[in-house]
Design an enzyme around this catalytic site. Structure first.
Site, PDB file in Angstrom:
ATOM      1  N   HIS A  34       0.855  -1.197   0.000  1.00 28.56           N
ATOM      2  CA  HIS A  34       0.000   0.000   0.000  1.00 28.56           C
ATOM      3  C   HIS A  34       0.886   1.240   0.000  1.00 28.56           C
ATOM      4  CE1 HIS A  34      -4.105   1.721   1.176  1.00 28.56           C
ATOM      5  NE2 HIS A  34      -3.311   2.777   1.055  1.00 28.56           N
ATOM      6  N   HIS A  36       1.180   5.016  -2.346  1.00 21.34           N
ATOM      7  CA  HIS A  36       0.631   5.869  -3.402  1.00 21.34           C
ATOM      8  C   HIS A  36       1.750   6.566  -4.159  1.00 21.34           C
ATOM      9  CE1 HIS A  36      -3.709   5.725  -2.308  1.00 21.34           C
ATOM     10  NE2 HIS A  36      -3.218   5.416  -1.113  1.00 21.34           N
ATOM     11  N   ASP A  38       1.647   9.216  -6.029  1.00 23.80           N
ATOM     12  CA  ASP A  38       1.629  10.671  -5.876  1.00 23.80           C
ATOM     13  C   ASP A  38       1.855  11.104  -4.437  1.00 23.80           C
ATOM     14  OD1 ASP A  38      -0.793   9.715  -4.972  1.00 23.80           O
ATOM     15  OD2 ASP A  38      -2.024  11.216  -5.969  1.00 23.80           O
ATOM     16  N   GLY A 196     -10.052   7.571  -1.891  1.00 25.59           N
ATOM     17  CA  GLY A 196     -10.745   8.822  -1.675  1.00 25.59           C
ATOM     18  C   GLY A 196     -11.530   8.766  -0.375  1.00 25.59           C
ATOM     19  N   HIS A 223      -9.907   0.657  -0.394  1.00 26.42           N
ATOM     20  CA  HIS A 223      -9.683   1.470   0.796  1.00 26.42           C
ATOM     21  C   HIS A 223     -10.924   1.351   1.681  1.00 26.42           C
ATOM     22  CE1 HIS A 223      -6.240   3.341  -1.190  1.00 26.42           C
ATOM     23  NE2 HIS A 223      -5.991   4.033  -0.089  1.00 26.42           N
ATOM     24  N   GLU A 226     -10.565   2.770   7.312  1.00 24.03           N
ATOM     25  CA  GLU A 226      -9.553   3.730   7.758  1.00 24.03           C
ATOM     26  C   GLU A 226     -10.229   4.821   8.577  1.00 24.03           C
ATOM     27  OE1 GLU A 226      -6.134   6.749   5.972  1.00 24.03           O
ATOM     28  OE2 GLU A 226      -7.731   6.014   4.671  1.00 24.03           O
ATOM     29  N   ASP A 315       1.859   3.954   2.859  1.00 26.76           N
ATOM     30  CA  ASP A 315       0.778   4.813   2.395  1.00 26.76           C
ATOM     31  C   ASP A 315       1.333   5.956   1.556  1.00 26.76           C
ATOM     32  OD1 ASP A 315      -1.837   5.499   1.983  1.00 26.76           O
ATOM     33  OD2 ASP A 315      -2.181   6.347   3.960  1.00 26.76           O
TER      34      ASP A 315
END
Length: 395
Positions: A34, A36, A38, A196, A223, A226, A315
């Site tokens: 996991h 990202h 960006d 998101g 996702h 969380e 993350d």
């Protein structure tokens, strides 16, 4: 509901296992599920890409100050400031050259940190502002990952990177992105994800994408659990059929820890553990979003004791100012974890990867277990006194 006592001895005491040093943690073969794309740029790269592309909205143009700004903004407790950080990274990732560079550097940085297998996710729909097509975005990122793998090998590191294509929960392109993931499943893309804000955007809005992926026998993670809690976990599993839970940390809400040391698992928690559903836990990120007040109080401690399929992840490395090695260091400090524990997390990650079973098995048998065995042997050798000799210490 099931009631039981937490298994004894699942986390070896220091006398039964070596607590690793930071250098050993860095060299340990790690698995990352996991992360990202960006959320992991180098601050210097953000500055250079902004300058080259004419992006003039950065809050800082000095790489050191910008790195601090990203971390402080993400750690501010303000959702608006946290989301603003991604506006800047995505803003400089709008050309083929930028995407190739970011993906290449991602693979290099992970390999330098001892990651041997990674699944890195990104949303192709967020990189179309300067005319790229969805296909061109995917091909640019794939090219960057292959370049990074090759450069890592030349530098003496081994890594394999697979891409997860993400659809945004608040948008309406999930089926299109799922179809894109399926078209590139033999060309570097290993699965699908939705991301998101959870609240107000349940995964059930995207059932057509999940049904399509199941018909195509493809893999996907969601996702869930969380910020929104148990309902999002239940929906992700029972309505959508997710293979893994992105975060999933709120499964702890269905586990009752009692003063006498026993625990009671609710039916959803029991189902997640019994079915060996992987949890993509991200400790530092979870602290930023309020899922845990400290590393010592993070649910991963209890989830590891109860033998859930827990994995450790980063993350967003830039926003959380972290790496896989740093995540492991925090857990070692908080729970006294040994090399055996770190190997357990790494094997869990590899078991849960979205690549074929034989390839997962080969990574575990040929890379991960030998890597940890070498670190343990080094430690044993150093413990041997000159008078006793190394053979006595290993006997």
């Amino acid at each position: 509901m099931t009631s039981q006592t937490a298994p004894k001895g699942t986390v070896p005491a220091n006398v039964a296992g070596h607590v690793p040093t930071p250098d050993q943690i860095r060299r340990a073969p790690k698995v990352l599920l996991h992360d990202h794309l960006d959320g992991g740029l180098r601050p210097g790269t953000v500055v250079e890409l902004a300058r080259d592309s004419g992006y003039a909205e950065l809050p800082e143009t000095d790489p050191g100050k910008l790195g601090i700004w990203f971390h402080e903004a993400a750690d501010s407790g303000s959702l608006e400031r946290y989301l603003e950080t991604f506006r800047h990274t995505v803003g400089v990732m709008q050309t083929r050259e930028a995407l190739v560079r970011v993906a290449r550097e991602c693979a290099e940085d992970l390999a330098e940190d001892g990651v041997v297998y990674a699944e890195v996710r990104y949303a192709p729909e967020q990189h179309l502002e300067r005319g790229l097509t969805l296909e061109e975005v995917v091909e640019a990122v794939n090219e960057g990952f292959r370049q990074g793998e090759r450069l890592a090998r030349e530098g003496g590191h081994r890594i394999r990177v697979g891409a997860l294509l993400t659809a945004m929960r608040h948008a309406a392109r999930s089926l299109e992105i799922a179809e894109l993931a399926n078209r590139y499943r033999d060309s570097g893309v290993v699965g699908f994800d939705i991301a998101g804000a959870e609240a107000g955007h349940p995964p059930t809005r995207h059932l057509d994408a999940f049904e399509y992926l199941k018909r195509e026998n493809n893999h996907f993670t969601i996702h869930a659990g969380e910020a929104f809690g148990l309902p999002s976990i239940w929906q992700a599993l029972q309505w959508c059929g997710a293979d893994r839970l992105g975060h999933g940390v709120r499964i702890i809400d269905d586990i009752e820890a009692r003063p006498d040391g026993s625990v009671r698992l609710g039916r959803l928690a029991s189902y997640v553990r019994d079915k060996r559903i992987p949890l993509e836990l991200c400790p530092s990120s979870n602290l930023q979003t309020g899922a845990a007040p400290s590393y010592a109080e993070h649910p991963i401690g209890l989830l590891r004791k109860l033998l859930f399929r827990a994995t450790v992840n980063t993350d967003n490395r830039l926003m959380s100012h972290t790496s896989m090695s740093q995540e492991f260091e925090h857990l070692v400090d908080a729970f006294g974890y040994t090399l055996d524990d770190l190997q357990w997390f790494s094997v869990n990650g590899m078991k849960s990867a979205f690549i074929p079973f034989d390839e997962r098995l080969a990574m575990i048998s040929d890379v991960i277990k030998p890597g940890y065995a070498e670190l343990k042997s080094e430690w044993l050798f150093r413990q041997a006194s000159p008078t006793r000799g190394s053979t006595d210490s290993e006997g």
